[in-house]
Design a protein around this motif. Sequence first.
Motif, short mmCIF file in Angstrom:
data_model
loop_
_atom_site.label_atom_id
_atom_site.label_comp_id
_atom_site.label_asym_id
_atom_site.label_seq_id
_atom_site.Cartn_x
_atom_site.Cartn_y
_atom_site.Cartn_z
N LEU A 147 -33.21 65.19 -24.14
CA LEU A 147 -34.16 64.31 -23.48
C LEU A 147 -33.69 62.88 -23.73
O LEU A 147 -33.54 62.46 -24.88
CB LEU A 147 -35.57 64.53 -24.04
CG LEU A 147 -36.70 63.79 -23.32
CD1 LEU A 147 -36.78 64.21 -21.87
CD2 LEU A 147 -38.02 64.06 -24.03
N LYS A 148 -33.46 62.14 -22.66
CA LYS A 148 -32.85 60.82 -22.76
C LYS A 148 -33.83 59.74 -22.30
O LYS A 148 -34.45 59.87 -21.24
CB LYS A 148 -31.59 60.78 -21.89
CG LYS A 148 -30.92 59.41 -21.79
CD LYS A 148 -29.69 59.52 -20.90
CE LYS A 148 -28.99 58.17 -20.73
NZ LYS A 148 -27.78 58.30 -19.90
N LEU A 149 -33.99 58.71 -23.11
CA LEU A 149 -34.72 57.50 -22.70
C LEU A 149 -33.67 56.55 -22.15
O LEU A 149 -32.88 55.97 -22.91
CB LEU A 149 -35.48 56.89 -23.87
CG LEU A 149 -36.30 55.64 -23.55
CD1 LEU A 149 -37.45 55.99 -22.59
CD2 LEU A 149 -36.84 55.01 -24.83
N THR A 150 -33.64 56.40 -20.85
CA THR A 150 -32.54 55.69 -20.20
C THR A 150 -32.48 54.22 -20.60
O THR A 150 -33.48 53.62 -21.00
CB THR A 150 -32.69 55.78 -18.66
OG1 THR A 150 -33.96 55.22 -18.29
CG2 THR A 150 -32.62 57.23 -18.20
N ASP A 151 -31.28 53.67 -20.50
CA ASP A 151 -31.05 52.26 -20.83
C ASP A 151 -31.01 51.47 -19.54
O ASP A 151 -29.98 51.34 -18.89
CB ASP A 151 -29.73 52.13 -21.60
CG ASP A 151 -29.48 50.69 -22.05
OD1 ASP A 151 -30.47 49.95 -22.21
OD2 ASP A 151 -28.30 50.31 -22.20
N GLY B 33 -26.15 53.43 -25.37
CA GLY B 33 -27.29 52.67 -25.85
C GLY B 33 -28.63 53.29 -25.58
O GLY B 33 -29.67 52.72 -25.94
N ALA B 34 -28.66 54.46 -24.93
CA ALA B 34 -29.92 55.13 -24.63
C ALA B 34 -30.45 55.84 -25.88
O ALA B 34 -29.72 56.08 -26.85
CB ALA B 34 -29.73 56.13 -23.49
N GLY B 35 -31.74 56.21 -25.84
CA GLY B 35 -32.31 57.01 -26.91
C GLY B 35 -32.26 58.48 -26.54
O GLY B 35 -32.46 58.85 -25.37
N TYR B 36 -31.99 59.35 -27.54
CA TYR B 36 -31.85 60.78 -27.26
C TYR B 36 -32.73 61.59 -28.21
O TYR B 36 -32.87 61.24 -29.40
CB TYR B 36 -30.40 61.23 -27.42
CG TYR B 36 -29.48 60.74 -26.31
CD1 TYR B 36 -29.31 61.47 -25.14
CD2 TYR B 36 -28.79 59.54 -26.45
CE1 TYR B 36 -28.48 61.01 -24.13
CE2 TYR B 36 -27.96 59.08 -25.44
CZ TYR B 36 -27.80 59.82 -24.29
OH TYR B 36 -26.98 59.38 -23.29
N GLY C 19 -18.38 61.52 -32.44
CA GLY C 19 -18.77 61.16 -31.09
C GLY C 19 -20.15 60.52 -31.10
O GLY C 19 -20.69 60.18 -32.16
N PRO C 20 -20.77 60.34 -29.96
CA PRO C 20 -22.10 59.71 -29.90
C PRO C 20 -23.21 60.71 -30.20
O PRO C 20 -23.00 61.93 -30.21
CB PRO C 20 -22.18 59.23 -28.45
CG PRO C 20 -21.35 60.23 -27.70
CD PRO C 20 -20.22 60.61 -28.62
N GLY C 21 -24.40 60.19 -30.44
CA GLY C 21 -25.59 61.02 -30.56
C GLY C 21 -25.89 61.50 -31.96
O GLY C 21 -25.15 61.24 -32.92
N PRO C 22 -27.00 62.25 -32.12
CA PRO C 22 -27.43 62.71 -33.44
C PRO C 22 -26.51 63.75 -34.07
O PRO C 22 -26.52 63.92 -35.29
CB PRO C 22 -28.81 63.31 -33.16
CG PRO C 22 -29.24 62.71 -31.86
CD PRO C 22 -27.99 62.50 -31.08
N VAL C 23 -25.73 64.49 -33.29
CA VAL C 23 -24.80 65.48 -33.84
C VAL C 23 -23.39 65.14 -33.33
O VAL C 23 -22.88 65.75 -32.40
CB VAL C 23 -25.22 66.92 -33.47
CG1 VAL C 23 -26.35 67.38 -34.34
CG2 VAL C 23 -25.63 67.03 -32.00
N PRO C 24 -22.75 64.16 -33.93
CA PRO C 24 -21.51 63.61 -33.38
C PRO C 24 -20.25 64.40 -33.69
O PRO C 24 -19.19 64.11 -33.11
CB PRO C 24 -21.43 62.23 -34.05
CG PRO C 24 -22.12 62.42 -35.37
CD PRO C 24 -23.23 63.40 -35.10
N ALA C 25 -20.31 65.40 -34.61
CA ALA C 25 -19.06 66.03 -35.04
C ALA C 25 -19.15 67.54 -35.16
O ALA C 25 -18.13 68.19 -35.39
CB ALA C 25 -18.62 65.44 -36.39
N ALA C 26 -20.34 68.14 -35.04
CA ALA C 26 -20.49 69.58 -35.20
C ALA C 26 -21.71 70.01 -34.42
O ALA C 26 -22.51 69.19 -33.96
CB ALA C 26 -20.65 69.95 -36.68
#
Length: 574
Positions: free
Chosen positions: A308-312, A328-331, A508-515
């Motif tokens: 779920l993305k809060l768009t920028d 820069g969006a919220g996820y 990478g980006p986001g809350p789980v950037p590597a696994a």
Amino acid sequence: MEYAVQGTLDELGTPLDQITFVVFDLETTGVSADEHAITEIGAVKVRGGEVLGEFGTLVDPGSPIPPFISVLTGITDAMVTAAPRIDSVLPSFLEFARGSTLVAHNAGFDLSFVRAACAALGYPAPGNPVVDTVVLARRLLTRDEVPNYKLATLAKVFSRTEPCHRALADARATVDVLHALIERAGSFGVHTLEELKGFVRAPTPEQRRKRHLANGVPGEPGVYVFEDDRGEPLYVGKSTNLRNRVRSYFTAAETRPRIREMVAIAERIRTIVCSTPLEAEVRELRMIGSAKPRYNRRSRFPERMVWLKLTDEPFPRLSVVREVRDDGAGYLGPFGSTRAAEDARAALHETIPLRRCTERITPRTGRPACALAGIGRCGAPCEGRQSVEEYGLHAAAARRAMELDASEVFSAIEARMERLSREQRYEEAAADRDRLATYVRVSARMQRLRGLTSLPELVAAAPLTNGDWEIHVVRYGRLVSAGVMPRGAHPTPFVDALVATAETVVPGPGPVPAASAEETECVLRWLETPGVRLVQVEGGWSLPIGGAGRFRARIELAYRSRERYGDREGRSRR
């Protein structure tokens, strides 16, 4: 001369059509027999397919019924105010069940409450034989026939009665399921109660014939792969002791129909020894995600996760997407399905007046507002009624609710649920309950994950019973190295070597950037076990003080009992 001797009835067993079954169900204020109480008992007595009698009553639990439980069952405090207490009901139920075989769907749950009530009131616990329709269904039905073994699912196939979380109705549905399963068991030569119990426990001929596949499996932690005659993986699993776990697939302990089917076509077992149980667990997840064995259901398609993305943009909106970008969006996520993401979006929309239109709008956009503006659910920035700064307050509140503080959303929806429940609008309350639960679960999960995945590197150790130490290196939530340090060894050079040889991670980006989220959760569970010590940490490890985790226990209290059946509408949603 030899004479034929007819066996006694005890030797032959009791025919199932001569058994008196009392099929029963309970509704309760929670899931723990030690902490919660019975609110309703329903039971049906049957023999030879004929209903001999029914028993049903509400029970005053002596304490308020939580709102989530009222939404689940439809039983409110007002309904049980004039109901008898358990000390009046229990003797009548025990008399009704005397001399019978007890049947329940997930019998351990219901019997735990009966036994707790007996202990509290000084009655001996019932010693009746017990048949659990969940266990029987798992033995007789494959996943190709039913997606799961919840009562709501089985009732759709075998019963005209729809379970609705009312005890007597659910007991009636269980009667139909029992009769259908007994009929199915008859095709396997099961005609007595004793044969029925033995059938549930007995290994299949294929299990006995394939026992040699477990020969030579080492007794160490690791991953095992069942393969077919072409070398294709059928099933991937892990264990702290490969030998013991693999051997269990060829014994009566393995009762899952789908796994028994898998064993029948397996031709070899490949094993991968790992340094630690955590490494084995992580390797299992990665192999399931890459190979997608057809008999593994968990984490088969991690690429199907959605967010779920809060768009920028000047006037942000909530959008369901399949990819996390560095924009820069919220996820919020990951979600297992689009439906789950939409439920969480609905929970946020219920509390925060964000726009729901999909067009990109700017301060110069001029078009008529939609109906949501007319009922006060949107500030109509498209019509120029809100500036970027005014709307930005709502966008900031949404991002805060997604990433930091769940209290505003939880309080608003809980209040609405209580109002709907008082008005007996249970379907609407149940929909709100599901949306809130999805939002809280995923938000709490993401906040836990983000606490670890924000760390560039973490090294932790745990003592073993023989004096050795398990040591793991984690980078951005990904396990990158594992080893066992012998007792008495100097830790500094050992840790330095593990760190130096660890996998390099570019996040990478986001809350789980590597696994994957599942892998990071495995690491978190290990880090939270008693005895684990942090050796070195790069960065700060924390959770938001107003995070969703503090609400999750209240959600799970209601849902653990629901998961025995499915929800009120009969859907099998997680």
